[in-house]
Design a protein around this motif. Sequence first.
Motif, PDB file in Angstrom:
ATOM      1  N   LEU A  78       0.652  -1.322   0.099  1.00  0.00           N
ATOM      2  CA  LEU A  78       0.069  -0.045  -0.239  1.00  0.00           C
ATOM      3  C   LEU A  78       0.677   1.323   0.017  1.00  0.00           C
ATOM      4  O   LEU A  78       1.799   1.223   0.946  1.00  0.00           O
ATOM      5  CB  LEU A  78      -1.052  -0.132   1.198  1.00  0.00           C
ATOM      6  CG  LEU A  78      -1.898   1.191   1.475  1.00  0.00           C
ATOM      7  CD1 LEU A  78      -3.302   0.844   0.184  1.00  0.00           C
ATOM      8  CD2 LEU A  78      -2.646   1.011   2.680  1.00  0.00           C
ATOM      9  N   LYS A 125       0.924   5.629  -0.318  1.00  0.00           N
ATOM     10  CA  LYS A 125       0.263   6.698   0.174  1.00  0.00           C
ATOM     11  C   LYS A 125       1.005   7.845  -0.768  1.00  0.00           C
ATOM     12  O   LYS A 125       2.136   8.153  -0.548  1.00  0.00           O
ATOM     13  CB  LYS A 125       0.106   7.269   1.635  1.00  0.00           C
ATOM     14  CG  LYS A 125      -0.600   8.601   1.918  1.00  0.00           C
ATOM     15  CD  LYS A 125      -0.596   8.746   3.423  1.00  0.00           C
ATOM     16  CE  LYS A 125      -1.649  10.016   3.555  1.00  0.00           C
ATOM     17  NZ  LYS A 125      -0.726  11.070   3.505  1.00  0.00           N
ATOM     18  N   ARG A 156      -4.107  10.108  -1.946  1.00  0.00           N
ATOM     19  CA  ARG A 156      -4.261   9.045  -2.712  1.00  0.00           C
ATOM     20  C   ARG A 156      -3.753   7.882  -2.023  1.00  0.00           C
ATOM     21  O   ARG A 156      -2.488   7.966  -1.301  1.00  0.00           O
ATOM     22  CB  ARG A 156      -3.843   9.177  -4.216  1.00  0.00           C
ATOM     23  CG  ARG A 156      -4.650   9.950  -5.058  1.00  0.00           C
ATOM     24  CD  ARG A 156      -4.183   9.711  -6.404  1.00  0.00           C
ATOM     25  NE  ARG A 156      -2.995   9.705  -6.696  1.00  0.00           N
ATOM     26  CZ  ARG A 156      -2.324   8.911  -7.667  1.00  0.00           C
ATOM     27  NH1 ARG A 156      -3.043   7.983  -8.283  1.00  0.00           N
ATOM     28  NH2 ARG A 156      -1.140   8.580  -7.967  1.00  0.00           N
ATOM     29  N   LEU A 157      -4.278   6.973  -2.010  1.00  0.00           N
ATOM     30  CA  LEU A 157      -3.824   5.441  -1.866  1.00  0.00           C
ATOM     31  C   LEU A 157      -3.859   4.601  -2.949  1.00  0.00           C
ATOM     32  O   LEU A 157      -4.775   4.513  -3.853  1.00  0.00           O
ATOM     33  CB  LEU A 157      -4.543   4.756  -0.572  1.00  0.00           C
ATOM     34  CG  LEU A 157      -4.667   5.095   0.878  1.00  0.00           C
ATOM     35  CD1 LEU A 157      -5.211   4.152   1.756  1.00  0.00           C
ATOM     36  CD2 LEU A 157      -3.189   5.383   1.142  1.00  0.00           C
ATOM     37  N   GLN A 175      -6.019  -5.134   2.244  1.00  0.00           N
ATOM     38  CA  GLN A 175      -5.952  -3.875   1.493  1.00  0.00           C
ATOM     39  C   GLN A 175      -7.305  -3.437   1.101  1.00  0.00           C
ATOM     40  O   GLN A 175      -7.624  -2.193   0.743  1.00  0.00           O
ATOM     41  CB  GLN A 175      -5.199  -4.495  -0.095  1.00  0.00           C
ATOM     42  CG  GLN A 175      -5.068  -3.380  -1.071  1.00  0.00           C
ATOM     43  CD  GLN A 175      -6.389  -3.599  -2.122  1.00  0.00           C
ATOM     44  OE1 GLN A 175      -6.521  -4.750  -2.309  1.00  0.00           O
ATOM     45  NE2 GLN A 175      -6.928  -2.617  -2.461  1.00  0.00           N
ATOM     46  N   PHE A 221      -8.787   0.453   1.566  1.00  0.00           N
ATOM     47  CA  PHE A 221      -9.140   1.280   0.756  1.00  0.00           C
ATOM     48  C   PHE A 221     -10.525   1.908   0.989  1.00  0.00           C
ATOM     49  O   PHE A 221     -10.997   3.019   0.836  1.00  0.00           O
ATOM     50  CB  PHE A 221      -9.447   0.676  -0.720  1.00  0.00           C
ATOM     51  CG  PHE A 221      -8.298   0.809  -1.543  1.00  0.00           C
ATOM     52  CD1 PHE A 221      -6.958   1.087  -1.108  1.00  0.00           C
ATOM     53  CD2 PHE A 221      -8.469   0.488  -2.972  1.00  0.00           C
ATOM     54  CE1 PHE A 221      -5.887   1.129  -1.829  1.00  0.00           C
ATOM     55  CE2 PHE A 221      -7.406   0.613  -3.753  1.00  0.00           C
ATOM     56  CZ  PHE A 221      -6.246   0.946  -3.255  1.00  0.00           C
ATOM     57  N   ALA A 274      -9.994   4.581   3.558  1.00  0.00           N
ATOM     58  CA  ALA A 274      -9.245   5.863   2.918  1.00  0.00           C
ATOM     59  C   ALA A 274     -10.588   6.608   2.151  1.00  0.00           C
ATOM     60  O   ALA A 274     -10.687   7.786   2.378  1.00  0.00           O
ATOM     61  CB  ALA A 274      -8.375   5.567   1.824  1.00  0.00           C
ATOM     62  N   SER A 275     -11.333   5.880   1.728  1.00  0.00           N
ATOM     63  CA  SER A 275     -12.582   6.383   1.052  1.00  0.00           C
ATOM     64  C   SER A 275     -13.405   7.306   2.233  1.00  0.00           C
ATOM     65  O   SER A 275     -13.846   8.281   1.647  1.00  0.00           O
ATOM     66  CB  SER A 275     -13.470   5.549   0.305  1.00  0.00           C
ATOM     67  OG  SER A 275     -12.856   4.948  -0.736  1.00  0.00           O
ATOM     68  N   THR A 319      -8.654   6.312  -4.095  1.00  0.00           N
ATOM     69  CA  THR A 319      -7.968   5.024  -4.261  1.00  0.00           C
ATOM     70  C   THR A 319      -7.714   4.646  -5.595  1.00  0.00           C
ATOM     71  O   THR A 319      -8.577   4.653  -6.392  1.00  0.00           O
ATOM     72  CB  THR A 319      -8.752   3.907  -3.350  1.00  0.00           C
ATOM     73  OG1 THR A 319      -9.965   3.781  -4.001  1.00  0.00           O
ATOM     74  CG2 THR A 319      -8.609   4.423  -1.805  1.00  0.00           C
TER      75      THR A 319
END
Length: 292
Positions: A201, A203, A207-208, A223, A227, A230-231, A237
Amino acid sequence: MPDRVLAVLTAPAAGGEADEPYRFVDPAVPLVSAVDLGVTRGDGVFETLGVGEGRAQAVDAHLARLTRSAAMLDLPAPDEEAWRSAVSAVADQLSGHVEAFVKLVYTRGVEGTGQPTGWVLGSPSPDHTVARTEGVRVTVLDRGLSHDSAGNLPWLLQGAKTLSYALNMAAGREARRRGVDDALFVSSDGFLLEGPTSNLLIKDGDRLITPSTSLGILAGTTQAAAFRFASGQGMSTSYEVLPRDVLESADAVWLLSSVRNAAPIREIDGVERRIDVGFTAALNAYLLARRE
């Protein structure tokens, strides 16, 4: 509280007939036949799930991946409900542990019988606090295949989680020989892939990013959860084909797996990396609390 719990699937394949989907077995008692193809040839698939306070994590995602891996090996489709029942029962037996894991093993069975075997083994997790907070040191290893080989070489079973893990274990030993904690695979033509037992992963600003599963790497359940996290934080992502030099410009990098969760990479081949302490702590808190 038990330190190890074992449930054997009575009829692990879909369409099988059984009065009970599983039975508990003493994990100290010999169980697997010496001529089981999972033992003699590594002919089978597996999954490992995290367990938090007796609740198995990402069960649907792991069972879906078990089914995909089985299909890639031409194994009979697993009976997902039977496996789900066994996973839940084993995880419940481990409810006294803050963190545990459950391993699902599905093999082609005893040679010549045509009957697959399956079992679910649960145990407390090792303490991964240091890896999650202080990070891990990794070495980059050439996997020996070009980044676009997966579509052309399906018989190599890239992207399936098979019992044939000798290569992955050898990579881990090589990492330790080099004095580091873990390894990261790259393709022979220089594109980022995955760790021996983890997903990568990255960064980059807000963004990821993770390497695309089109490269023949295993689709990661942790993973996918990262995501979703992160969203929820308003980040974007993406799955991408990434050259190795992306590591040099990344803001932070992690290895993700179901039991260790998010381990920040603090050194790559002797070059120190910055750890995003705040994001790592928030991500691991999310992963440890998930029940989906």
